[in-house]
Design an enzyme around this catalytic site. Structure first.
Site, PDB file in Angstrom:
ATOM      1  N   ARG A  91      -5.195   6.851  -1.773  1.00  0.00           N
ATOM      2  CA  ARG A  91      -6.002   7.656  -2.697  1.00  0.00           C
ATOM      3  C   ARG A  91      -7.453   7.613  -2.222  1.00  0.00           C
ATOM      4  O   ARG A  91      -7.957   6.550  -1.825  1.00  0.00           O
ATOM      5  CB  ARG A  91      -5.923   7.118  -4.127  1.00  0.00           C
ATOM      6  CG  ARG A  91      -4.628   7.433  -4.863  1.00  0.00           C
ATOM      7  CD  ARG A  91      -4.479   8.928  -5.185  1.00  0.00           C
ATOM      8  NE  ARG A  91      -3.228   9.225  -5.888  1.00  0.00           N
ATOM      9  CZ  ARG A  91      -2.077   9.561  -5.311  1.00  0.00           C
ATOM     10  NH1 ARG A  91      -2.001   9.669  -3.999  1.00  0.00           N
ATOM     11  NH2 ARG A  91      -1.004   9.814  -6.034  1.00  0.00           N
TER      12      ARG A  91
ATOM     13  N   ASP B 250      -6.148  10.996   4.922  1.00  0.00           N
ATOM     14  CA  ASP B 250      -5.307  12.044   4.332  1.00  0.00           C
ATOM     15  C   ASP B 250      -5.756  12.349   2.911  1.00  0.00           C
ATOM     16  O   ASP B 250      -5.249  13.276   2.290  1.00  0.00           O
ATOM     17  CB  ASP B 250      -3.837  11.597   4.327  1.00  0.00           C
ATOM     18  CG  ASP B 250      -2.908  12.692   3.844  1.00  0.00           C
ATOM     19  OD1 ASP B 250      -3.041  13.831   4.341  1.00  0.00           O
ATOM     20  OD2 ASP B 250      -2.070  12.436   2.961  1.00  0.00           O
TER      21      ASP B 250
ATOM     22  N   GLU C 207     -11.514  15.206  -3.404  1.00  0.00           N
ATOM     23  CA  GLU C 207     -10.561  16.229  -2.931  1.00  0.00           C
ATOM     24  C   GLU C 207     -10.088  17.169  -4.037  1.00  0.00           C
ATOM     25  O   GLU C 207      -9.644  18.291  -3.769  1.00  0.00           O
ATOM     26  CB  GLU C 207      -9.337  15.570  -2.290  1.00  0.00           C
ATOM     27  CG  GLU C 207      -8.408  14.868  -3.286  1.00  0.00           C
ATOM     28  CD  GLU C 207      -7.183  14.247  -2.626  1.00  0.00           C
ATOM     29  OE1 GLU C 207      -7.362  13.450  -1.681  1.00  0.00           O
ATOM     30  OE2 GLU C 207      -6.060  14.537  -3.063  1.00  0.00           O
TER      31      GLU C 207
ATOM     32  N   HIS D  48      -4.099  15.699   2.126  1.00  0.00           N
ATOM     33  CA  HIS D  48      -3.087  15.081   1.254  1.00  0.00           C
ATOM     34  C   HIS D  48      -1.683  15.584   1.588  1.00  0.00           C
ATOM     35  O   HIS D  48      -0.946  16.034   0.703  1.00  0.00           O
ATOM     36  CB  HIS D  48      -3.439  15.343  -0.219  1.00  0.00           C
ATOM     37  CG  HIS D  48      -2.961  14.251  -1.125  1.00  0.00           C
ATOM     38  ND1 HIS D  48      -3.734  13.704  -2.115  1.00  0.00           N
ATOM     39  CD2 HIS D  48      -1.786  13.600  -1.178  1.00  0.00           C
ATOM     40  CE1 HIS D  48      -3.048  12.768  -2.747  1.00  0.00           C
ATOM     41  NE2 HIS D  48      -1.856  12.682  -2.190  1.00  0.00           N
TER      42      HIS D  48
HETATM   43  P1  NAD Z   1       4.167   0.538  -4.740  1.00  0.00           P
HETATM   44  O1  NAD Z   1       3.949   0.387  -6.207  1.00  0.00           O
HETATM   45  O2  NAD Z   1       5.545   0.355  -4.188  1.00  0.00           O
HETATM   46  O3  NAD Z   1       3.176  -0.447  -3.944  1.00  0.00           O
HETATM   47  C1  NAD Z   1       1.850  -0.670  -4.314  1.00  0.00           C
HETATM   48  C2  NAD Z   1       1.496  -2.091  -3.928  1.00  0.00           C
HETATM   49  O4  NAD Z   1       0.131  -2.312  -4.297  1.00  0.00           O
HETATM   50  C3  NAD Z   1       2.335  -3.144  -4.668  1.00  0.00           C
HETATM   51  O5  NAD Z   1       2.859  -4.073  -3.735  1.00  0.00           O
HETATM   52  C4  NAD Z   1       1.348  -3.793  -5.627  1.00  0.00           C
HETATM   53  O6  NAD Z   1       1.611  -5.175  -5.863  1.00  0.00           O
HETATM   54  C5  NAD Z   1       0.033  -3.585  -4.895  1.00  0.00           C
HETATM   55  N1  NAD Z   1      -1.096  -3.628  -5.816  1.00  0.00           N
HETATM   56  C6  NAD Z   1      -1.209  -3.035  -7.020  1.00  0.00           C
HETATM   57  N2  NAD Z   1      -2.397  -3.312  -7.561  1.00  0.00           N
HETATM   58  C7  NAD Z   1      -3.064  -4.089  -6.690  1.00  0.00           C
HETATM   59  C8  NAD Z   1      -4.342  -4.698  -6.696  1.00  0.00           C
HETATM   60  N3  NAD Z   1      -5.184  -4.550  -7.729  1.00  0.00           N
HETATM   61  N4  NAD Z   1      -4.694  -5.449  -5.630  1.00  0.00           N
HETATM   62  C9  NAD Z   1      -3.847  -5.608  -4.600  1.00  0.00           C
HETATM   63  N5  NAD Z   1      -2.609  -5.059  -4.538  1.00  0.00           N
HETATM   64  C10 NAD Z   1      -2.234  -4.305  -5.569  1.00  0.00           C
HETATM   65  O7  NAD Z   1       3.593   1.985  -4.386  1.00  0.00           O
HETATM   66  P2  NAD Z   1       3.917   2.854  -3.090  1.00  0.00           P
HETATM   67  O8  NAD Z   1       5.066   3.756  -3.373  1.00  0.00           O
HETATM   68  O9  NAD Z   1       3.963   1.967  -1.900  1.00  0.00           O
HETATM   69  O10 NAD Z   1       2.611   3.806  -3.040  1.00  0.00           O
HETATM   70  C11 NAD Z   1       1.341   3.278  -2.743  1.00  0.00           C
HETATM   71  C12 NAD Z   1       0.281   4.338  -2.978  1.00  0.00           C
HETATM   72  O11 NAD Z   1       0.427   5.374  -2.008  1.00  0.00           O
HETATM   73  C13 NAD Z   1       0.403   5.098  -4.320  1.00  0.00           C
HETATM   74  O12 NAD Z   1      -0.228   4.398  -5.375  1.00  0.00           O
HETATM   75  C14 NAD Z   1      -0.314   6.388  -4.028  1.00  0.00           C
HETATM   76  O13 NAD Z   1      -1.678   6.232  -4.360  1.00  0.00           O
HETATM   77  C15 NAD Z   1      -0.184   6.540  -2.514  1.00  0.00           C
HETATM   78  N6  NAD Z   1       0.599   7.723  -2.129  1.00  0.00           N
HETATM   79  C16 NAD Z   1       0.028   8.667  -1.327  1.00  0.00           C
HETATM   80  C17 NAD Z   1       0.749   9.796  -0.950  1.00  0.00           C
HETATM   81  C18 NAD Z   1       0.182  10.868  -0.041  1.00  0.00           C
HETATM   82  O14 NAD Z   1       0.793  11.927   0.125  1.00  0.00           O
HETATM   83  N7  NAD Z   1      -0.950  10.670   0.613  1.00  0.00           N
HETATM   84  C19 NAD Z   1       2.053   9.948  -1.409  1.00  0.00           C
HETATM   85  C20 NAD Z   1       2.618   8.946  -2.209  1.00  0.00           C
HETATM   86  C21 NAD Z   1       1.877   7.833  -2.572  1.00  0.00           C
END
Ligand code: NAD
Length: 330
Positions: free
Chosen positions: A233, A257, A262, A294
């Site tokens: 993000r 990305d 954005e 994105h």
């Molecule tokens: P997920 O929930 O499986 O993993 C997130 C990880 O972050 C977890 O291991 C969690 O423990 C950790 N976390 C949460 N809060 C935290 C904090 N305060 N400090 C440290 N670690 C922390 O999620 P995911 O499916 O792996 O997705 C991750 C991120 O990717 C999403 O939140 C989203 O923002 C982003 N994303 C981007 C796109 C894109 O097209 N660019 C698409 C999907 C997701």
């Protein structure tokens, strides 16, 4: 029933229409759901919104006043939705809690390698029949250190690819992922990760506690020739601070990305207008920066899974069922 879907890409429209065939009609709009567009939803019980929708309190009130009862968000992240207001208004809100993490992890690696091996500059050069190598030297990944912030589903998939390259693996997360530990990941505090990593990739969600996780101090702790990739993000990175470091000639490459401003910009065509965002304009001038809009999730596999989950979320709402995708009611 007719469902109104906002923010539908042209590639996505036939897939969405096909998925709802025999169940519901779906009217697809390319505009995003926000304050200007929410009145269009008047009379629609179910609306579907996309990643860059702005579902603030005012938008939710407009939707509720127009008769909307359910919002099917077509993304995992939901930092764009004021859930407190949605719950107070009695709106059902769903998201897609799981789809191919490989789509985003593989794209993060695509950005990392594109900046590492100067692919954009090389391609521009060869199109101009300039076949010199000067300025295109990259680095082997094998034996170098990668720092992964957020080792959930996407971070783990990213780490598996890093292990395939033969890299040293560092992780930072509130909870250790045993699968990453098994791959050889060492969890360290984030200052150590910044200082030791040759490649840093962000996979934590955007929360109050992670906003500007990569601030001026974090950037100054990183190696001068580090590569930074953000496919999570935009708000995780202080872009002004990043631009200041890039101006000072730091970093081998940066792949973005996502961008903190954005919303309302990405997914739209601004090629004929004046660039109003000076920070983004400056970012685009650095030859070692690649910006994409994105698109990390945008594979046939992931988009298909998002659509299938949205169809199930609508069916669950109509049947009065909750699932792991239900955000409101809590
Ligand atoms: P997920 O929930 O499986 O993993 C997130 C990880 O972050 C977890 O291991 C969690 O423990 C950790 N976390 C949460 N809060 C935290 C904090 N305060 N400090 C440290 N670690 C922390 O999620 P995911 O499916 O792996 O997705 C991750 C991120 O990717 C999403 O939140 C989203 O923002 C982003 N994303 C981007 C796109 C894109 O097209 N660019 C698409 C999907 C997701």
């Amino acid at each position: 029933m007719e469902i109104l879907a906002f923010g539908v890409q042209a590639d996505e429209k036939p897939l969405l229409e096909k998925a709802f065939t025999g169940r519901h009609e779906v009217r697809c709009l390319d505009v995003f759901l926000g304050e200007d567009t929410a009145p269009i939803a008047a009379g629609y019980e179910i609306v579907s919104s996309s990643v860059n929708a702005d579902l603030n309190g005012r938008v939710l009130h407009t939707l509720a006043d127009g008769g909307t009862k359910m919002i099917a968000q077509r993304s995992t992240g939901f930092n764009n939705i004021d859930l407190d207001v949605a719950r107070r208004l009695g709106l059902t809100v769903s998201r897609v809690s799981y789809y191919s993490p490989y789509s985003v992890a593989e794209f993060a690696w695509t950005l990392a390698m594109a900046v590492n091996r100067n692919i954009v500059r090389a391609s521009n050069r060869t199109r101009d029949f300039d076949f010199r190598l000067n300025g295109l030297m990259g680095r082997d990944m094998r034996g170098r250190t990668v720092g992964v912030l957020g080792t959930g589903k996407i971070g783990e998939a990213f780490t598996r690819i890093a292990a395939g390259f033969g890299m040293n693996l560092l992780g930072w997360d509130v909870a250790e992922n045993p699968a990453c530990v098994e791959l050889g990941m060492k969890y360290v505090d984030k200052e150590a990760l910044f200082a030791l990593s040759d490649l840093i990739s962000l996979h934590v969600p955007l929360l109050d506690s992670t906003h500007h996780l990569i601030d001026a101090k974090a950037l100054r702790t990183m190696k001068d020739d580090a590569i930074l990739v953000n496919s999570s993000r935009g708000g995780l990175v202080d872009t002004e601070a990043l631009v200041a470091e890039l101006r000072a000639g730091r970093f081998a490459g940066v792949g973005l990305d996502v961008y903190e401003a954005e919303s309302g910009l990405f997914f739209t065509d601004r090629s004929l207008g004046v660039v109003e965002d000076d920070t983004l304009a400056r970012l685009m001038t650095f030859p070692n920066v690649v910006v994409t809009s994105h698109q990390a999730y945008y594979t046939h596999d992931a988009v298909g899974q998002i659509i299938d989950a949205t169809v199930r979320n609508v069916a669950d709402y109509l049947a009065g069922r909750h699932s792991e995708n239900t955000l409101s009611p809590a």
